[in-house]
Each structure stands twice: as C-alpha cells, then as structure tokens.
Scaffold this motif. Sequence first.
Motif, PDB file in Angstrom:
ATOM      1  N   LEU A 168      19.559 -21.706 -25.213  1.00 44.52           N
ATOM      2  CA  LEU A 168      20.956 -21.643 -24.804  1.00 44.52           C
ATOM      3  C   LEU A 168      21.606 -23.018 -24.827  1.00 44.52           C
ATOM      4  CD1 LEU A 168      23.427 -20.232 -23.570  1.00 44.52           C
ATOM      5  CD2 LEU A 168      22.382 -20.594 -21.311  1.00 44.52           C
ATOM      6  N   ASN A 169      20.884 -23.992 -24.334  1.00 42.21           N
ATOM      7  CA  ASN A 169      21.443 -25.341 -24.253  1.00 42.21           C
ATOM      8  C   ASN A 169      21.719 -25.922 -25.630  1.00 42.21           C
ATOM      9  OD1 ASN A 169      22.004 -27.702 -22.349  1.00 42.21           O
ATOM     10  ND2 ASN A 169      20.607 -28.647 -23.807  1.00 42.21           N
ATOM     11  N   PHE A 170      20.888 -25.543 -26.620  1.00 41.94           N
ATOM     12  CA  PHE A 170      21.146 -26.073 -27.962  1.00 41.94           C
ATOM     13  C   PHE A 170      22.475 -25.560 -28.502  1.00 41.94           C
ATOM     14  CE2 PHE A 170      20.737 -26.635 -32.542  1.00 41.94           C
ATOM     15  CZ  PHE A 170      20.311 -27.964 -32.583  1.00 41.94           C
ATOM     16  N   ASN A 171      22.846 -24.336 -28.141  1.00 43.15           N
ATOM     17  CA  ASN A 171      24.165 -23.822 -28.536  1.00 43.15           C
ATOM     18  C   ASN A 171      25.278 -24.654 -27.908  1.00 43.15           C
ATOM     19  OD1 ASN A 171      23.083 -21.712 -30.088  1.00 43.15           O
ATOM     20  ND2 ASN A 171      22.926 -20.375 -28.308  1.00 43.15           N
ATOM     21  N   LEU A 172      25.064 -25.087 -26.669  1.00 39.27           N
ATOM     22  CA  LEU A 172      26.047 -25.949 -26.006  1.00 39.27           C
ATOM     23  C   LEU A 172      26.141 -27.299 -26.711  1.00 39.27           C
ATOM     24  CD1 LEU A 172      25.265 -25.239 -22.241  1.00 39.27           C
ATOM     25  CD2 LEU A 172      27.036 -24.202 -23.685  1.00 39.27           C
ATOM     26  N   ILE A 173      24.981 -27.800 -27.167  1.00 38.80           N
ATOM     27  CA  ILE A 173      24.989 -29.064 -27.910  1.00 38.80           C
ATOM     28  C   ILE A 173      25.776 -28.918 -29.199  1.00 38.80           C
ATOM     29  CG2 ILE A 173      23.526 -30.676 -29.207  1.00 38.80           C
ATOM     30  CD1 ILE A 173      21.386 -30.279 -27.065  1.00 38.80           C
ATOM     31  N   LEU A 174      25.574 -27.803 -29.903  1.00 41.04           N
ATOM     32  CA  LEU A 174      26.321 -27.584 -31.147  1.00 41.04           C
ATOM     33  C   LEU A 174      27.816 -27.542 -30.881  1.00 41.04           C
ATOM     34  CD1 LEU A 174      24.155 -24.899 -32.997  1.00 41.04           C
ATOM     35  CD2 LEU A 174      24.353 -27.346 -33.501  1.00 41.04           C
ATOM     36  N   ILE A 175      28.216 -26.876 -29.793  1.00 47.62           N
ATOM     37  CA  ILE A 175      29.640 -26.819 -29.440  1.00 47.62           C
ATOM     38  C   ILE A 175      30.173 -28.220 -29.153  1.00 47.62           C
ATOM     39  CG2 ILE A 175      31.288 -26.018 -27.703  1.00 47.62           C
ATOM     40  CD1 ILE A 175      29.561 -23.489 -27.424  1.00 47.62           C
ATOM     41  N   ALA A 176      29.405 -29.003 -28.382  1.00 45.46           N
ATOM     42  CA  ALA A 176      29.828 -30.358 -28.044  1.00 45.46           C
ATOM     43  C   ALA A 176      29.929 -31.232 -29.293  1.00 45.46           C
ATOM     44  CB  ALA A 176      28.853 -30.978 -27.046  1.00 45.46           C
ATOM     45  N   VAL A 177      28.979 -31.082 -30.213  1.00 43.95           N
ATOM     46  CA  VAL A 177      29.010 -31.867 -31.456  1.00 43.95           C
ATOM     47  C   VAL A 177      30.234 -31.488 -32.290  1.00 43.95           C
ATOM     48  CG1 VAL A 177      27.852 -32.208 -33.673  1.00 43.95           C
ATOM     49  CG2 VAL A 177      26.531 -32.280 -31.552  1.00 43.95           C
TER      50      VAL A 177
END
Length: 239
Positions: A168-177
């Motif tokens: 889940l957190n990696f999806n948040l990282i993608l959004i932030a990037v």
Amino acid sequence: MAAREGYARDGLETRGVLMSSTPLRKVTVWDAPTRLFHWSLVLLIAAAYLTAEFGLIDWHFRAGYAIIALLLFRLAWGFVGSDTARFSRFLQNPLKAIQHLAHFTRREPDTEIGHNAAGGWMVLVLLALLLIQVGTGLFSNDQVFSEGPLAKYVGSAMSDRLTGLHELNFNLILIAVILHVLAVMAYALVKRHDLVRPMVTGWKRLPESMPAPRMANAGLAVVLFAVAAGIAWFISTLG
C-alpha cells in the motif's frame, strides 16, 4: 480596492524589472552528495518497482538495501551537510508553505536558494514514505520462498500485515513522485523556473548581492555514506 490591486501589480512589475537588471552570478546551491543522492534514489526506486513487478525478489531486496543506505546517509546529511541540505534550513512554518502556494501563479525571478517553503515539506513527506517502505520491507514476505531479514522476529501474521502495508505504501510513494514531477513541470510552465538543471549541475544564477550557501566537505559525505552502507549491509545479514 482596484487602486490597491493596481499598486500591487505595479510593484510586482517594478520588482521584475529591477530583478532583471540586477547583475547575476553563478552560485553553487546543491552539493555533489545531495545531487548524487537524489538521482541515485530515482534510479533505485525505479529498480525496486521493476524487480517487484517481474518477480526478481533477490534484486528487489538488493535495491531495498541500497535505498536504506541512501536514506541513512540523507538523514545524517540533513543535520551536518551543506546549508541547502539541512532540515533546519529548508523546513519552514507550514503557513509559509501555504502562502507560497497561494502566490504560485505570480511570475517572478527564481531567487530561491535550495528548496522553497512548499518543496521542503514535499521532501520530508517523500523521505517519511521511503523510510516506511524500507522499514516494512525488512519484515515482509512473498508468501512463497522469500522474506525480509527481520520477518522471523515478528511472526507470520505480523509479517503478512506489514507486507500489505509495504504494498500500500508503495502506491503512496508513486502518487507522491507523480505530484513531485507535476510540480516541477508546473514551475517550469507557470513561473518559468527551471528546478531540474540546478539539481544536475549544482548551480543557478542569482543576484550578486545574495550570499552563497555554505557547502560541507565532500570527504565527510564519503565517510557518512560508508557508515550508512555498512549498517545496510549488516541488516542484510540478519536474515
């Protein structure tokens, strides 16, 4: 009200004229360690994503350990590094970040030394998400053959929960990037500020009257990264 707006607009236009006529000079605003950290992190995040997508778990873990080394280095560099790399210099009152964004459409010369008020908080968010990512990755498992070096210390149930958080957190990282890239593009299109070139070359043109930020010794960065890499290697041996 109309007169006040006119004065404000005239003031901005006058400021722009004055800034355009001010002598400029090359100023180093980003040191080499900070720039290497930035672009290495970009490559390693891409590597972590691709290795996970293609099931290259061993290489996925290697990318993760490399990211741990980079993050440990950046945390230390944020306290003892160059002026523009220090958290105390670029993390400002959140209200200043809101005020900065409120005037985003105002076109004016780029005189920022380092991160602006909003960019500093974006950096903090990205670092926090990446720390969560590597932290949960150390306890995760693929429910088949591989698991993080610390998974055996928390049990299978907790490891499964942390694996879910890791994904889940990696999806948040993608959004932030994506938001970060869009922001860089918006600065280029709306304000005509090139944020990429200084992060590549290290320098930007600023008024001669503006003092240059202090740059830390590169040798200190080498020592800090060596220590960070040693810690990451030690963690990798715990599995």
